[in-house]
Design a protein around this motif. Sequence first.
Motif, PDB file in Angstrom:
ATOM      1  N   PHE A   7     -18.258  26.773  40.257  1.00  0.00           N
ATOM      2  CA  PHE A   7     -17.854  26.180  39.244  1.00  0.00           C
ATOM      3  C   PHE A   7     -18.697  24.973  39.180  1.00  0.00           C
ATOM      4  O   PHE A   7     -18.807  24.374  40.326  1.00  0.00           O
ATOM      5  CB  PHE A   7     -16.299  25.796  39.481  1.00  0.00           C
ATOM      6  CG  PHE A   7     -15.312  26.888  39.630  1.00  0.00           C
ATOM      7  CD1 PHE A   7     -14.408  27.353  38.568  1.00  0.00           C
ATOM      8  CD2 PHE A   7     -15.331  27.541  40.707  1.00  0.00           C
ATOM      9  CE1 PHE A   7     -13.800  28.537  38.615  1.00  0.00           C
ATOM     10  CE2 PHE A   7     -14.523  28.879  40.921  1.00  0.00           C
ATOM     11  CZ  PHE A   7     -13.599  29.180  39.772  1.00  0.00           C
ATOM     12  N   GLU A   8     -19.169  24.421  38.010  1.00  0.00           N
ATOM     13  CA  GLU A   8     -19.971  23.219  38.264  1.00  0.00           C
ATOM     14  C   GLU A   8     -19.737  22.138  37.121  1.00  0.00           C
ATOM     15  O   GLU A   8     -19.310  22.521  35.840  1.00  0.00           O
ATOM     16  CB  GLU A   8     -21.237  23.695  38.052  1.00  0.00           C
ATOM     17  CG  GLU A   8     -21.843  24.693  39.353  1.00  0.00           C
ATOM     18  CD  GLU A   8     -23.495  24.945  39.142  1.00  0.00           C
ATOM     19  OE1 GLU A   8     -24.167  24.330  39.851  1.00  0.00           O
ATOM     20  OE2 GLU A   8     -23.731  25.793  38.685  1.00  0.00           O
ATOM     21  N   GLN A   9     -20.289  21.209  37.407  1.00  0.00           N
ATOM     22  CA  GLN A   9     -20.370  19.924  36.371  1.00  0.00           C
ATOM     23  C   GLN A   9     -21.782  19.578  36.512  1.00  0.00           C
ATOM     24  O   GLN A   9     -22.392  19.043  37.598  1.00  0.00           O
ATOM     25  CB  GLN A   9     -19.807  18.686  36.720  1.00  0.00           C
ATOM     26  CG  GLN A   9     -18.090  18.717  36.453  1.00  0.00           C
ATOM     27  CD  GLN A   9     -17.513  17.317  36.868  1.00  0.00           C
ATOM     28  OE1 GLN A   9     -17.955  16.647  37.897  1.00  0.00           O
ATOM     29  NE2 GLN A   9     -16.377  16.962  36.130  1.00  0.00           N
ATOM     30  N   GLN A  10     -22.684  20.026  35.317  1.00  0.00           N
ATOM     31  CA  GLN A  10     -24.073  19.773  35.511  1.00  0.00           C
ATOM     32  C   GLN A  10     -24.350  18.737  34.522  1.00  0.00           C
ATOM     33  O   GLN A  10     -24.805  18.765  33.293  1.00  0.00           O
ATOM     34  CB  GLN A  10     -24.903  21.009  35.118  1.00  0.00           C
ATOM     35  CG  GLN A  10     -24.525  21.999  36.114  1.00  0.00           C
ATOM     36  CD  GLN A  10     -25.506  23.328  35.449  1.00  0.00           C
ATOM     37  OE1 GLN A  10     -25.667  23.529  34.350  1.00  0.00           O
ATOM     38  NE2 GLN A  10     -25.832  24.224  36.432  1.00  0.00           N
ATOM     39  N   SER A  40     -19.955  16.905  45.928  1.00  0.00           N
ATOM     40  CA  SER A  40     -20.325  16.052  44.615  1.00  0.00           C
ATOM     41  C   SER A  40     -21.932  16.089  44.746  1.00  0.00           C
ATOM     42  O   SER A  40     -22.594  15.880  45.742  1.00  0.00           O
ATOM     43  CB  SER A  40     -20.021  14.614  44.760  1.00  0.00           C
ATOM     44  OG  SER A  40     -20.846  13.885  43.715  1.00  0.00           O
ATOM     45  N   ARG A  41     -22.711  16.098  43.703  1.00  0.00           N
ATOM     46  CA  ARG A  41     -24.333  16.246  43.514  1.00  0.00           C
ATOM     47  C   ARG A  41     -24.866  14.976  43.849  1.00  0.00           C
ATOM     48  O   ARG A  41     -25.926  14.678  44.387  1.00  0.00           O
ATOM     49  CB  ARG A  41     -24.752  16.793  42.217  1.00  0.00           C
ATOM     50  CG  ARG A  41     -24.438  18.192  41.856  1.00  0.00           C
ATOM     51  CD  ARG A  41     -24.456  18.625  40.512  1.00  0.00           C
ATOM     52  NE  ARG A  41     -25.985  18.609  40.332  1.00  0.00           N
ATOM     53  CZ  ARG A  41     -26.683  17.884  39.040  1.00  0.00           C
ATOM     54  NH1 ARG A  41     -25.869  17.056  38.510  1.00  0.00           N
ATOM     55  NH2 ARG A  41     -27.806  18.107  38.867  1.00  0.00           N
ATOM     56  N   TYR A  42     -24.008  13.640  43.537  1.00  0.00           N
ATOM     57  CA  TYR A  42     -24.109  12.420  43.741  1.00  0.00           C
ATOM     58  C   TYR A  42     -23.277  11.743  44.605  1.00  0.00           C
ATOM     59  O   TYR A  42     -22.808  10.532  44.507  1.00  0.00           O
ATOM     60  CB  TYR A  42     -23.982  11.802  42.301  1.00  0.00           C
ATOM     61  CG  TYR A  42     -24.822  12.365  41.443  1.00  0.00           C
ATOM     62  CD1 TYR A  42     -26.315  12.982  41.375  1.00  0.00           C
ATOM     63  CD2 TYR A  42     -24.032  12.627  40.055  1.00  0.00           C
ATOM     64  CE1 TYR A  42     -26.802  13.402  40.273  1.00  0.00           C
ATOM     65  CE2 TYR A  42     -24.722  13.319  38.934  1.00  0.00           C
ATOM     66  CZ  TYR A  42     -26.093  13.677  39.243  1.00  0.00           C
ATOM     67  OH  TYR A  42     -26.797  14.161  38.021  1.00  0.00           O
ATOM     68  N   ASP A  43     -22.928  12.392  45.951  1.00  0.00           N
ATOM     69  CA  ASP A  43     -22.126  11.891  46.976  1.00  0.00           C
ATOM     70  C   ASP A  43     -22.489  10.663  47.391  1.00  0.00           C
ATOM     71  O   ASP A  43     -23.751  10.124  47.772  1.00  0.00           O
ATOM     72  CB  ASP A  43     -22.219  12.994  48.103  1.00  0.00           C
ATOM     73  CG  ASP A  43     -21.303  12.435  49.327  1.00  0.00           C
ATOM     74  OD1 ASP A  43     -21.454  11.572  49.950  1.00  0.00           O
ATOM     75  OD2 ASP A  43     -20.203  13.061  49.212  1.00  0.00           O
ATOM     76  N   MET A  44     -21.623   9.595  47.424  1.00  0.00           N
ATOM     77  CA  MET A  44     -21.910   8.298  47.737  1.00  0.00           C
ATOM     78  C   MET A  44     -22.222   7.851  49.197  1.00  0.00           C
ATOM     79  O   MET A  44     -23.151   7.072  49.227  1.00  0.00           O
ATOM     80  CB  MET A  44     -20.511   7.374  47.275  1.00  0.00           C
ATOM     81  CG  MET A  44     -20.366   7.352  45.732  1.00  0.00           C
ATOM     82  SD  MET A  44     -18.460   6.681  45.571  1.00  0.00           S
ATOM     83  CE  MET A  44     -18.798   4.997  46.008  1.00  0.00           C
ATOM     84  N   LYS A  75     -19.607  35.804  49.781  1.00  0.00           N
ATOM     85  CA  LYS A  75     -18.295  35.894  49.673  1.00  0.00           C
ATOM     86  C   LYS A  75     -17.909  34.347  49.575  1.00  0.00           C
ATOM     87  O   LYS A  75     -16.546  34.069  49.361  1.00  0.00           O
ATOM     88  CB  LYS A  75     -17.593  36.385  50.959  1.00  0.00           C
ATOM     89  CG  LYS A  75     -17.736  37.843  50.816  1.00  0.00           C
ATOM     90  CD  LYS A  75     -17.050  38.553  52.054  1.00  0.00           C
ATOM     91  CE  LYS A  75     -17.393  40.009  52.043  1.00  0.00           C
ATOM     92  NZ  LYS A  75     -16.477  40.532  53.434  1.00  0.00           N
ATOM     93  N   SER A  76     -18.542  33.456  49.677  1.00  0.00           N
ATOM     94  CA  SER A  76     -18.317  31.781  49.509  1.00  0.00           C
ATOM     95  C   SER A  76     -18.469  31.586  48.196  1.00  0.00           C
ATOM     96  O   SER A  76     -18.854  32.191  47.277  1.00  0.00           O
ATOM     97  CB  SER A  76     -19.237  31.122  50.513  1.00  0.00           C
ATOM     98  OG  SER A  76     -19.203  31.622  51.776  1.00  0.00           O
ATOM     99  N   GLY A  77     -17.924  30.293  47.820  1.00  0.00           N
ATOM    100  CA  GLY A  77     -17.890  29.728  46.680  1.00  0.00           C
ATOM    101  C   GLY A  77     -18.130  28.374  46.593  1.00  0.00           C
ATOM    102  O   GLY A  77     -17.951  27.609  47.681  1.00  0.00           O
ATOM    103  N   VAL A  78     -18.326  27.737  45.513  1.00  0.00           N
ATOM    104  CA  VAL A  78     -18.468  26.326  45.393  1.00  0.00           C
ATOM    105  C   VAL A  78     -17.857  25.716  44.036  1.00  0.00           C
ATOM    106  O   VAL A  78     -17.742  26.252  42.941  1.00  0.00           O
ATOM    107  CB  VAL A  78     -19.760  25.924  45.422  1.00  0.00           C
ATOM    108  CG1 VAL A  78     -20.485  26.473  44.099  1.00  0.00           C
ATOM    109  CG2 VAL A  78     -20.345  24.530  45.643  1.00  0.00           C
ATOM    110  N   PHE A  79     -17.565  24.578  44.110  1.00  0.00           N
ATOM    111  CA  PHE A  79     -17.106  23.353  43.061  1.00  0.00           C
ATOM    112  C   PHE A  79     -18.078  22.168  43.234  1.00  0.00           C
ATOM    113  O   PHE A  79     -17.840  21.220  43.830  1.00  0.00           O
ATOM    114  CB  PHE A  79     -15.656  23.107  42.943  1.00  0.00           C
ATOM    115  CG  PHE A  79     -15.056  22.300  41.820  1.00  0.00           C
ATOM    116  CD1 PHE A  79     -14.420  22.893  40.717  1.00  0.00           C
ATOM    117  CD2 PHE A  79     -15.490  20.835  41.218  1.00  0.00           C
ATOM    118  CE1 PHE A  79     -13.968  22.496  39.757  1.00  0.00           C
ATOM    119  CE2 PHE A  79     -15.367  20.454  39.950  1.00  0.00           C
ATOM    120  CZ  PHE A  79     -14.409  21.108  39.256  1.00  0.00           C
ATOM    121  N   LEU A  80     -19.278  22.285  42.395  1.00  0.00           N
ATOM    122  CA  LEU A  80     -20.095  21.121  42.518  1.00  0.00           C
ATOM    123  C   LEU A  80     -20.126  20.370  41.506  1.00  0.00           C
ATOM    124  O   LEU A  80     -20.347  20.623  40.142  1.00  0.00           O
ATOM    125  CB  LEU A  80     -21.480  21.759  42.389  1.00  0.00           C
ATOM    126  CG  LEU A  80     -22.757  21.218  42.886  1.00  0.00           C
ATOM    127  CD1 LEU A  80     -22.638  20.639  44.278  1.00  0.00           C
ATOM    128  CD2 LEU A  80     -23.983  22.007  42.696  1.00  0.00           C
TER     129      LEU A  80
END
Length: 369
Positions: free
Chosen positions: A351-354, A265-269, A307-312
Amino acid sequence: ARVATGQIVIFGGSEDGYDPGGNRSKGFRNDLTEYPEARCLDGTLGAYYLRPGYGDGEKKFLLFHEGGGFCTSDDDCLARSYGYLGSTRWDQYQTKLTHPFFNTHHEVNPLLHNWNFVYIRYCDGGYWSGTRTAPVAVGSGQVWYSGQHVLDAVVADLHGKHQLGAATDVVVAGCSAGGIHVFSHTDYLAGRMPSQARVVGFADSGFYLDKEMFTPLKDVIITRQQGASTLSPTCRAANPEREWVCLVAGASAKFVETPIFAWQSRYDMDQRGCEMTAECAKSTQCVEDYAGNMSAQVHAYLEARPKSGVFLDSCSRHCDGGVDTLPVSDDGALNMLQAFKEWYQGGRRIFEQQRGYPCPDCCAPMIGV
């Protein structure tokens, strides 16, 4: 079952594989009684829970490392030893596996749903790092810094009793402290997997930044727990006076050779609490500035490790955010588990939620029907 329908994830019955009341969503305890050095902070032996895989997942393993912070001094570790995160004293014979990585519906979790689920208890307070073999006196009490011995014992036990040696695929996973562990120790674990197995990491809420108010607190893991040996040798060589920085992904991820898929999460609690001042955490602009910095560092990591990836995502969450939420990508096509499969099979890797902060609808609700 849980079925993704755009922005909604629905619970249903057990006819399609997700059985919340059955064995498929429960893990059964395995004690490390044959490994006397594998001790929690209070001296009890470490443990893990296992739900066996089935079908084409029979020889595939998800090694999930529990989260729960870390202790910052001998006194803090002693206090921790009296509770759940420092002991297996109160562990039950079976436990429900509730993190989304353990979702057993084949559409929601298309890659991992039928793998061997291994839930590794976190009871050493140091990311499974400590190498001591005798207790350390703390006032009138004592603590054991033996986390690496717990980790090694779990791997050995899985080899000896549950056919890890025949594995074709292994995912080293975890959330929070477990996610930090993925970025810090997956290379070490990859070296202990069978040669024929494909090994990757899957870290939830583990990409912390190198902040002066947070990173130096980890020095006790190196100095008191003697926990440097499982860290990346290249990271240690690059930070000889600050080896503990190798326990922070913002500084260490670029050194990790094993491919890792990060769900972050970009806004990690939790990061809003431990890597920001209270004033910053109350400021929308300050939180968004932190999110921008994190996003930049994640993308720099992806450039260094193609080779790495992300769901942000842009959810206000830490770890799963509660079992009733599940983010999907901005295009509305995939949740993070479906994205993980696409990356794992050689497809898209970012993969992102901006979205701006706060974003109350960034995590899709799971609705019981």
